[in-house]
Design a protein around this motif. Sequence first.
Motif, PDB file in Angstrom:
ATOM      1  N   GLN A   1      44.097  32.251  53.331  1.00 64.54           N
ATOM      2  CA  GLN A   1      44.423  33.552  53.351  1.00 64.54           C
ATOM      3  C   GLN A   1      45.236  34.026  52.064  1.00 64.54           C
ATOM      4  O   GLN A   1      44.914  35.289  51.775  1.00 64.54           O
ATOM      5  CB  GLN A   1      45.725  33.618  54.629  1.00 64.54           C
ATOM      6  CG  GLN A   1      46.111  35.270  54.841  1.00 64.54           C
ATOM      7  CD  GLN A   1      46.980  34.946  56.188  1.00 64.54           C
ATOM      8  OE1 GLN A   1      47.922  34.367  56.376  1.00 64.54           O
ATOM      9  NE2 GLN A   1      46.658  36.159  56.859  1.00 64.54           N
TER      10      GLN A   1
ATOM     11  N   ALA B   1      36.439  35.621  55.047  1.00 64.17           N
ATOM     12  CA  ALA B   1      36.842  36.495  55.908  1.00 64.17           C
ATOM     13  C   ALA B   1      35.899  36.827  57.409  1.00 64.17           C
ATOM     14  O   ALA B   1      35.805  37.647  57.759  1.00 64.17           O
ATOM     15  CB  ALA B   1      36.737  37.955  55.165  1.00 64.17           C
TER      16      ALA B   1
ATOM     17  N   ASP C   1      34.253  35.919  60.828  1.00 63.79           N
ATOM     18  CA  ASP C   1      34.920  35.805  62.131  1.00 63.79           C
ATOM     19  C   ASP C   1      34.013  34.967  62.927  1.00 63.79           C
ATOM     20  O   ASP C   1      32.919  35.604  63.552  1.00 63.79           O
ATOM     21  CB  ASP C   1      34.993  37.200  63.032  1.00 63.79           C
ATOM     22  CG  ASP C   1      35.617  37.096  64.107  1.00 63.79           C
ATOM     23  OD1 ASP C   1      36.216  36.057  64.594  1.00 63.79           O
ATOM     24  OD2 ASP C   1      35.827  38.178  65.115  1.00 63.79           O
ATOM     25  N   ARG C   2      34.512  33.549  63.214  1.00 58.81           N
ATOM     26  CA  ARG C   2      33.564  32.765  63.958  1.00 58.81           C
ATOM     27  C   ARG C   2      34.484  31.754  64.507  1.00 58.81           C
ATOM     28  O   ARG C   2      35.603  31.306  64.110  1.00 58.81           O
ATOM     29  CB  ARG C   2      32.765  31.858  62.654  1.00 58.81           C
ATOM     30  CG  ARG C   2      31.877  32.621  61.895  1.00 58.81           C
ATOM     31  CD  ARG C   2      30.702  33.077  62.605  1.00 58.81           C
ATOM     32  NE  ARG C   2      29.747  33.598  61.519  1.00 58.81           N
ATOM     33  CZ  ARG C   2      29.768  34.952  61.305  1.00 58.81           C
ATOM     34  NH1 ARG C   2      30.473  35.888  61.732  1.00 58.81           N
ATOM     35  NH2 ARG C   2      28.703  35.312  60.293  1.00 58.81           N
ATOM     36  N   SER C   3      33.660  31.175  65.487  1.00 56.89           N
ATOM     37  CA  SER C   3      34.407  29.888  66.550  1.00 56.89           C
ATOM     38  C   SER C   3      34.415  28.762  65.473  1.00 56.89           C
ATOM     39  O   SER C   3      33.509  28.552  64.785  1.00 56.89           O
ATOM     40  CB  SER C   3      33.782  29.819  67.837  1.00 56.89           C
ATOM     41  OG  SER C   3      32.252  29.522  67.345  1.00 56.89           O
TER      42      SER C   3
ATOM     43  N   ARG D   1      39.355  29.643  65.915  1.00 59.02           N
ATOM     44  CA  ARG D   1      38.785  30.664  65.273  1.00 59.02           C
ATOM     45  C   ARG D   1      39.138  30.881  63.952  1.00 59.02           C
ATOM     46  O   ARG D   1      40.191  30.756  63.612  1.00 59.02           O
ATOM     47  CB  ARG D   1      38.894  32.046  66.168  1.00 59.02           C
ATOM     48  CG  ARG D   1      37.744  33.030  65.981  1.00 59.02           C
ATOM     49  CD  ARG D   1      37.908  33.916  67.136  1.00 59.02           C
ATOM     50  NE  ARG D   1      36.420  34.773  67.040  1.00 59.02           N
ATOM     51  CZ  ARG D   1      35.141  34.081  67.165  1.00 59.02           C
ATOM     52  NH1 ARG D   1      34.983  32.927  68.150  1.00 59.02           N
ATOM     53  NH2 ARG D   1      34.218  34.882  66.932  1.00 59.02           N
TER      54      ARG D   1
ATOM     55  N   THR E   1      39.445  33.832  61.584  1.00 62.62           N
ATOM     56  CA  THR E   1      39.485  35.296  61.637  1.00 62.62           C
ATOM     57  C   THR E   1      40.298  35.816  60.570  1.00 62.62           C
ATOM     58  O   THR E   1      41.582  35.142  60.720  1.00 62.62           O
ATOM     59  CB  THR E   1      39.501  35.717  63.356  1.00 62.62           C
ATOM     60  OG1 THR E   1      39.536  37.135  63.139  1.00 62.62           O
ATOM     61  CG2 THR E   1      40.951  35.109  63.792  1.00 62.62           C
ATOM     62  N   GLY E   2      40.263  36.822  59.881  1.00 59.18           N
ATOM     63  CA  GLY E   2      41.180  37.519  59.384  1.00 59.18           C
ATOM     64  C   GLY E   2      41.577  36.651  58.200  1.00 59.18           C
ATOM     65  O   GLY E   2      42.839  36.608  57.608  1.00 59.18           O
TER      66      GLY E   2
ATOM     67  N   GLU F   1      42.865  29.907  63.115  1.00 62.77           N
ATOM     68  CA  GLU F   1      43.825  30.075  64.032  1.00 62.77           C
ATOM     69  C   GLU F   1      43.235  28.879  65.339  1.00 62.77           C
ATOM     70  O   GLU F   1      42.270  28.968  65.985  1.00 62.77           O
ATOM     71  CB  GLU F   1      43.717  31.368  64.879  1.00 62.77           C
ATOM     72  CG  GLU F   1      44.100  32.475  63.851  1.00 62.77           C
ATOM     73  CD  GLU F   1      45.487  32.624  63.647  1.00 62.77           C
ATOM     74  OE1 GLU F   1      46.179  31.819  64.216  1.00 62.77           O
ATOM     75  OE2 GLU F   1      45.941  33.057  62.446  1.00 62.77           O
TER      76      GLU F   1
ATOM     77  N   ASP G   1      26.054  31.206  57.038  1.00 62.00           N
ATOM     78  CA  ASP G   1      27.214  30.767  56.893  1.00 62.00           C
ATOM     79  C   ASP G   1      27.531  29.813  56.077  1.00 62.00           C
ATOM     80  O   ASP G   1      28.606  29.704  55.231  1.00 62.00           O
ATOM     81  CB  ASP G   1      27.695  30.444  58.283  1.00 62.00           C
ATOM     82  CG  ASP G   1      28.029  31.544  59.431  1.00 62.00           C
ATOM     83  OD1 ASP G   1      28.122  32.924  58.712  1.00 62.00           O
ATOM     84  OD2 ASP G   1      28.457  31.413  60.636  1.00 62.00           O
TER      85      ASP G   1
END
Length: 115
Positions: free
Chosen positions: A19, A30, A32-34, A49, A51-52, A56, A107
């Motif tokens: 981050q 950046a 957004d993937r599992s 995930r 994400t952002g 998480e 990816d």
Amino acid sequence: MATIEECRTALEKLSDNMQGAEGDVRAAAALDRSVSCLITDLDVTFVGRLTGGRIEVSDTLEGPPREKAEIRLTMTGEDLVALVDGGLNFAKAWGTGRVKLEASLLDLFRLRKLL
């Protein structure tokens, strides 16, 4: 052998590092993937995930992941901690099979900037 708590802490530190990244590294993070991270010596999987720009973690499961995540990591707990602390080079660990990274080809091209 690293504990589950040490592995969770390492994933949180990795997330914080991602981050706080800039430029190409920030763009690569950046997605957004599992995500799943199987810790082989503890026989646990962290799932969540990306994400952002953060990972998480939503759950810790016994055994291998039950569903196929879009980005999948497999390694020992000690290797995870060493990777995040800078004691283990990801490219070398991946090249020798100590760390496995599975994702779509697109990816993988994006994620290479994180490595």
